[in-house]
Write an enzyme that holds these catalytic residues in place. Sequence first.
Site, PDB file in Angstrom:
ATOM      1  N   GLU A  89      21.592   0.106  20.533  1.00 18.50           N
ATOM      2  CA  GLU A  89      21.858  -0.711  21.719  1.00 18.50           C
ATOM      3  C   GLU A  89      23.335  -1.018  21.969  1.00 18.50           C
ATOM      4  O   GLU A  89      23.751  -1.095  23.119  1.00 18.50           O
ATOM      5  CB  GLU A  89      21.082  -2.034  21.602  1.00 18.50           C
ATOM      6  CG  GLU A  89      19.575  -1.871  21.503  1.00 18.50           C
ATOM      7  CD  GLU A  89      18.965  -1.317  22.783  1.00 18.50           C
ATOM      8  OE1 GLU A  89      19.482  -1.608  23.874  1.00 18.50           O
ATOM      9  OE2 GLU A  89      17.973  -0.575  22.677  1.00 18.50           O
ATOM     10  N   SER A 463     -40.146 -24.334   5.502  1.00 19.14           N
ATOM     11  CA  SER A 463     -40.239 -25.231   4.350  1.00 19.14           C
ATOM     12  C   SER A 463     -38.888 -25.773   3.898  1.00 19.14           C
ATOM     13  O   SER A 463     -38.835 -26.708   3.091  1.00 19.14           O
ATOM     14  CB  SER A 463     -40.902 -24.501   3.176  1.00 19.14           C
ATOM     15  OG  SER A 463     -42.231 -24.161   3.500  1.00 19.14           O
TER      16      SER A 463
END
Length: 837
Positions: A89, A463
Amino acid sequence: MNLGKAFKITAVCIISGLGGFLLVCSCLFLYLSPKLPSIDELKDTRWQIPLRVTSRDLKIISEFGEKKRSPIDFDEIPTLMIDAILAAEDDSFFDHNGIVISGLMRGVVQLATEGRIRSGGSTITMQVARNFFLSKRQEFTRKFNEILLTFRIEKALTKQEILSLYVNKIFLGNRAYGFAAASHVYYGKPLSELTLAQIAMVAGLPKAPSSYNPLANPERATIRRNWILGRMYNLDKITEVAYRAAVVEVDNASLHRSQSELDAAYAAEMVRQQVIAKFGLKAYTEGYTAITTIDSSVQASAVSAVQSGISAYDKRHGYRGAERKNIDPTIWEETLQKTPTIGPLQPAIISFVHDDRLILLKKNGESAILNWADGLDTLRLFKTVNVQSPLIDSAASIFETGDLIRIEEHENGRVTLSQIPLIQSAMVALDPFSGAIRALVGGFDYRQSTFNRVTQASRQPGSNFKPFIYTTALKNGFTTASIINDAPVVFEDAKLEDTWRPENDGGKFYGPTRLREALYRSRNLVSIRLLRRIGVDRTLESLQSFGFNTSDMPSDLSVALGSHAMRPIDIATGYAMFANDGFRVNSHILDRVIDRNGNVIFQAQPELACNPCVPKNIRGDQLPQTANNPSKDSVEQQLEQLFSDIEQNSLAEGDKYSWEKVKQSLILEPTAVSTPAERVIDQQTAFLMDSMLKDVILRGTGRKAKTLNRSDIAGKTGTTNGPRDAWFSGYSPDLVATAWVGFDDNSVLGRNEYGGSAALPIWIQFMGEALSEKPIMVKRQPNGIVMVKIDAETGKRVPPNQQGIYEFFKSENVPAAPDDENSTTESEQQPLPDDLF
C-alpha cells in the site's frame, strides 16, 4: 518570436497557472477547513466490537455482530505484517508527510480525464482519513478534504498510531474489519501464527476485499499475494529463499465464522436474546462481554454424551443408506467442501468399493480406508423402527463409487461408518444451589437444527414426573411404606373424554405395593390411585408451589403419569429441589455483562438454596469470611491463577485489550448475605424423597447408573406411550441433569426404547465425566427422621427379632409398635376407598 520572449511568456503562464491553482486551493481550504471533522475523534476511537459470549471460566463460545473486529496495538502487529502492508500500500509511509506527490497527481489526472481513479495514489494516512471521515464517492472536493485531513492526521498522530488505526479499521471482506479479524476469518488463527504467504495474502485484501479475497477468487488473490511477496523481496524485507518458498505455498484459506473455544451454540443464542432484550441492538457493536453460567468442562461432557447417545440409538435401528449417490468425480472435492460437518460426523465420498472395505476421499483431501471390522461386519439396513435387515454380506452390496457418506474419525486414526441421525436429544444440567445452568445441549448439532429442545420443546415427561406426585403425598401424611394396590382399574371420567384404562409397562399388575417400591419400579396404577387419594386440586396447588405452571395442566388423574407436556429445563429445575433439600431455585444462564472498559453493567442476583447463605467466588468455591464480610484479598488470590491460565491459553491475539479491566470487574467483593430461596419442601420430606430416588438407581429402573459407583446419585426414568419420549432426570449434591430423547415429529422410538435404555446412558456418560473429580457426599439425616423395621409386604412395624426391612419415617408418622395397637398414623386414621387396598 525570439527565444527570450517565448521564455518570458511561458514563465508568465506557469506563474499565473500556479498562482491560480494556489488561489483555488486557498479558497477551498478556507471554505472546507471549518467543515472538517475533528482529529480528536481518532485519539478516542470507539471500535465497533461484536458481542462476545463466554463460559463462566471465560472461554469464548460465540460472537455476534455484523463487524468482526479484534483491535490490536501497534506493538502487537508482527513485523512481517507491517512490511507486507507497506509493500502493498505505501512503502514510503515512514518517510513522507502524508501524501506522495507523484501518486497524488496521477490520481488527480485520472479523476479529471476518466471520472475515476484506476491506479493507487492514496497513502495509508489518506486511507485512514477516507475510512474514518469521508464517503467513497470519487469527486474532487472529497479528494481535497482527504488531503487536508491527511495533513491534520500526520500533525496530530505518530506514524505508529496512524498505522494502528489503519490495521484495525480497514474492511477486508467476509465481515472482517481489521487485519487481526481477517486472520481469524480466513485462517482461524492470530496474526502471530500466520505463515509468510498467508501474511501476504491478508495484506493484499484492501485492494478488493469482497471480490479478490482467497475465498471468492483464489486465483486472483494468489496473483496479488505473489506480487506483494515480490515487492517485499525487492525491498529487502525477506530473503530469496523465503520468497521462493512462499510463492509456491498452497493457500488453505477457509471461512471461520467465529472464534469459538467451546461448543455451546444453543446456550450462546439464549444469551444473545437476553442481552439484546436488556440493552438493545447497540449490544452488537459496543464490545460487551456476556459471561454465562456455563462450565466449559461440564458443557463439553454434555455435548459428547448427547452425540454419543443419539449415535448409539441410530446404530441400533439400522443404516439408511448413502446421503447422496452417483456424484460426478469432477465435483467430488467441491461437494465435500460445501457439505458441512455435523457434530463429529464428517462427509466422505467413496472413491473405490471392495467387498471387505471402502476407499474414501475425506473433506481435507486425504484418503481413508473403512475396513470391514470397523462397523461393516455388524451393519444392518433400516427397514422400520422395529425391523432391520440381516447383516450385509459385502460392502459392494449396498455401496457404490460416488456415494456421499458420513464417517467418524477416532484418535487412533480408525474410521467408522455413521449417518446423520433423524432422532434428537436434549440435555441440561444445573447447579442445584443457585439454578445456574452449567451445561445446555439443545440438539445433536446447532448446524443441523437451531431448535433448542431444552427451552422450546414441550414433551410429555411420563414417569419422570412421578416424584413430584410422591412428594405431595409425603407432605400430606403418606409414608414411604404406605400400601397402595397395584391392580387394574377403569375410570369413567368426562375430563378424560373417554373410558381410561391405564396399565403398567408390560401389562402386569403386582397387588399391594409400598410407595417406595412403587416409585423405583415405576408402577403406574399406584401413582394414579395415590393422586386420587390426595386429590387433584390439592396436588395442583402443590405443583404450583414447586414452581410449575399448572394453568394448562389437566385437572384429572392423567397428571400422575406425566401427561402434560413440559420442557426439559422445567423438569431439571424441579429436580433441583430434591438435590438441594427442598428449596425452589430459578434456572438462569446469564451471569453478568461487562462493557469494553470492564464495568459490570448487569449482574444476576439468583436466589440461593441456603440458610444462611455463604458467598461463593467465580469458581463456585465458598469464600472465607470475617465478621460477615468476605476478604477481597482472598478473592484476588483465588482468581490469580485462573486469569493466568486464561491469558496464556485462551486469548486470541488482539483480545487482551480489555481483559485487564475485565479482570478487575471480576474481582468484586461478594455480597456477604445473598437472598435465600423459598423452601417449598420440608427437610424431612426432601430427605425421604432423596432416599426413594436413590433406590431407583440401586434397585429400580435406573440400575444401569450403578456403574458410576456413587452412593450420592439419585433420579428417575420416564417413558411415554408409544414409546415416543424417553427421559432420565437425576442429580448429585453438586449437579442436577435431565436427558431427553425423541423425534421432533413425535414418531415412535421403537420397541425396547425406554427412559432406561435411550436417555439413561446419556445421563450416565455425562455424570460420569462431570462428577469424576467430585468427592462422594453423604447427606445428613435431619432431625425428625427415624428408622424402624417394617414388614416388606404390609408396611407395618415388626419386632426386632422378626424378619423385615428398615425404613425411614417422619417421627410423627412412625408406624405403631406391635404392642401398641392404639397408636396409628395420620394416613391410617383416614378412611380410604375400597379399591385402594
